[in-house]
Design an enzyme around this catalytic site. Structure first.
Site, PDB file in Angstrom:
ATOM      1  NE  ARG A  29       6.564  -4.558  -0.257  1.00  0.00           N
ATOM      2  CZ  ARG A  29       5.299  -4.303   0.011  1.00  0.00           C
ATOM      3  NH1 ARG A  29       5.092  -4.101   1.203  1.00  0.00           N
ATOM      4  NH2 ARG A  29       4.312  -4.387  -0.750  1.00  0.00           N
ATOM      5  CG  HIS A  46       3.209 -10.989   2.583  1.00  0.00           C
ATOM      6  ND1 HIS A  46       3.687 -10.417   3.659  1.00  0.00           N
ATOM      7  CD2 HIS A  46       2.083 -10.221   1.820  1.00  0.00           C
ATOM      8  CE1 HIS A  46       2.766  -9.281   3.977  1.00  0.00           C
ATOM      9  NE2 HIS A  46       1.817  -9.174   2.871  1.00  0.00           N
ATOM     10  CG  HIS A  89      -2.229 -10.274   4.869  1.00  0.00           C
ATOM     11  ND1 HIS A  89      -3.110  -9.681   4.179  1.00  0.00           N
ATOM     12  CD2 HIS A  89      -1.053  -9.744   4.828  1.00  0.00           C
ATOM     13  CE1 HIS A  89      -2.462  -8.576   3.601  1.00  0.00           C
ATOM     14  NE2 HIS A  89      -1.281  -8.774   3.965  1.00  0.00           N
ATOM     15  CG  ASP A  92       1.204  -1.150   2.628  1.00  0.00           C
ATOM     16  OD1 ASP A  92       1.582  -1.812   3.494  1.00  0.00           O
ATOM     17  OD2 ASP A  92       1.531  -1.559   1.401  1.00  0.00           O
ATOM     18  CD  GLU A 145      -0.194  -7.084   7.054  1.00  0.00           C
ATOM     19  OE1 GLU A 145       0.683  -7.690   6.769  1.00  0.00           O
ATOM     20  OE2 GLU A 145      -0.845  -6.221   6.460  1.00  0.00           O
TER      21      GLU A 145
HETATM   22  C1  BGC Z   1       1.515  -5.114   2.547  1.00  0.00           C
HETATM   23  C2  BGC Z   1       1.009  -4.611   1.358  1.00  0.00           C
HETATM   24  C3  BGC Z   1       0.753  -5.544   0.293  1.00  0.00           C
HETATM   25  C4  BGC Z   1      -0.342  -6.629   0.727  1.00  0.00           C
HETATM   26  C5  BGC Z   1      -0.421  -7.531  -0.350  1.00  0.00           C
HETATM   27  C6  BGC Z   1       0.349  -6.154   3.216  1.00  0.00           C
HETATM   28  O1  BGC Z   1       0.749  -6.823   3.927  1.00  0.00           O
HETATM   29  O2  BGC Z   1       1.782  -4.237   3.630  1.00  0.00           O
HETATM   30  O3  BGC Z   1       2.153  -3.743   0.810  1.00  0.00           O
HETATM   31  O4  BGC Z   1       0.359  -4.987  -1.060  1.00  0.00           O
HETATM   32  O5  BGC Z   1       0.034  -6.896   2.012  1.00  0.00           O
HETATM   33  O6  BGC Z   1      -1.723  -8.007  -0.214  1.00  0.00           O
END
Ligand code: BGC
Length: 382
Positions: free
Chosen positions: A113, A138, A212, A282, A347
């Site tokens: 983010r 992302h 991811h 997260d 990640e």
């Molecule tokens: C994030 C999550 C997000 C997800 C999306 C992750 O990399 O940390 O907050 O909801 O990606 O699929």
């Protein structure tokens, strides 16, 4: 470019393409394996997409498409030598295009983010799309996960490999600079799926690339019994919108301490503000290793199958996400409905919101510099 369904032994791609040798016979201990290629349909805009199957001598197999560089499936053995697919995803390209929570993809330009979709660079403010209210996530609306990459299968000393290239134009998704990105996936003889990123720009910019995949080492069910070790003494706590506060907080005495291997589910529902903000894990952990040095970040073991995943990278941080936004609405491969916490992501990346956080390691990239990032997912069984 190769023809449909060509099979390429790792040591002699050219010979195989020319039809000079049999595919199955050529192997070597250093770089055994092969690649095959076939169509994966076309995007809604009519762009053809291919799926590449990388296979090593142990039978480990990664299927990767050049839409988003998505790892579609990853077959690895359990402690009894039984192979199983350990990543979530879909069977068809159309499903990936319709709705995907970033299953298995390359993520950029900025993984994670950026607060309120704004950052300043050299005094100039840049505005990005708000696709995860009130922030950008992302890479924005059409990030690197949703573009078709130029693919070149080849063989390296390490094994069968797939080079993916993408030229992201100046201003794309609001980011400055023409960015030339190369992502190379390699399936190595030690059962690692390795990803090497390089990138260059013609204007000052910011960059944070990652991968991811949603892992489930049992191949089914929730991931609460998976046991996690994280090589980190600190993490970056967040606000309620998952933007770091700027603090590097010691994990000692908190549910974020994974220095001693612990089941994901052991503390995930504790009454803890940070766990509430993330609906579970997260967060970004600050990995104990020198900057840019390839090192171990995480080790995850699954007790029933004995499968082990080790994550190594040159990046300074690791986002460990426990699949808290999976909610039973998506039906994936083979009809598996993905429920709450049916998978986890690891990640490797720079810390979230780094462009707005002067105390975090810099994510700036300048003309003349080459961005480099290596991520390794290594599989074994115990
Ligand atoms: C994030 C999550 C997000 C997800 C999306 C992750 O990399 O940390 O907050 O909801 O990606 O699929």
């Amino acid at each position: 470019m190769l023809n449909v369904n060509h099979c390429i032994p790792a040591l002699s791609a050219a010979a195989c393409v020319l039809g000079l040798v049999g595919c199955a016979s050529l192997t070597s201990p250093s770089a055994s394996g092969r690649i095959s290629q076939k169509p994966f349909g076309a995007t809604k805009d009519g762009i053809p997409v291919e799926v590449f199957t990388l296979r090593n001598a142990n039978g480990v197999e990664a299927r990767i498409c050049n839409y988003g560089g998505i790892v579609l499936s990853l077959q690895v053995p359990d402690r009894n030598g039984r192979f199983g697919d350990v990543v979530l995803g879909y069977d068809t390209l159309a499903e990936y295009e319709k709705e995907s929570p970033y299953f298995g993809c390359l993520v950029g330009r900025y993984g994670n983010r950026i607060a309120k979709g704004k950052f300043k660079l050299n005094g100039q403010e840049y505005s990005l799309a708000i696709n995860d209210k009130p922030n950008t996530l992302h890479g924005g609306i059409k990030g690197f996960d949703k573009v078709v990459w130029k693919a070149r299968p080849f063989t390296s000393d390490l094994g069968p490999a797939l080079e993916l290239r993408y030229l992201s134009k100046d201003g794309e998704e609001g980011y400055p600079g023409n960015l030339d990105v190369k992502a190379v996936y390699t399936l190595t003889a030690d059962n690692s799926l390795r990803l090497d990123y390089t990138a260059t720009t013609d204007k000052d910019t910011v960059l944070n690339l990652t991968h991811h995949s949603y892992f489930n080492l049992a191949g089914r069910g929730d991931i609460l019994n998976h046991v996690v070790y994280l090589n980190a003494d600190r993490f970056t706590p967040v606000d309620s919108t998952l933007i770091p506060t700027g603090e590097l907080r010691p994990v000692k005495g908190t549910p974020f301490d994974f220095n001693t291997p612990t089941a994901i589910g052991a503390r995930i529902n504790q009454d803890d503000e940070q766990l509430k903000f993330g609906k579970g894990y997260d967060h970004n952990w600050v990995i104990n290793k020198p900057m840019k040095q390839l090192g171990l970040m995480a080790r995850v073991t699954e007790p029933t199958t004995g499968r082990v995943l080790e994550v190594l990278s040159t990046e300074p941080g690791l986002q460990f996400y426990s699949g808290n936004f999976l909610d039973g609405k998506l039906k994936g491969k083979g009809g598996w409905v993905y429920q709450f916490r049916n998978a986890f992501c690891m990640e490797p990346q720079h810390y979230p919101d780094s462009p707005n956080q002067p105390n975090f390691p810099s994510v700036a990239l300048k003309p003349g510099q080459t961005y480099q990032n290596t991520i390794i997912y290594r599989f074994s069984a115990q």
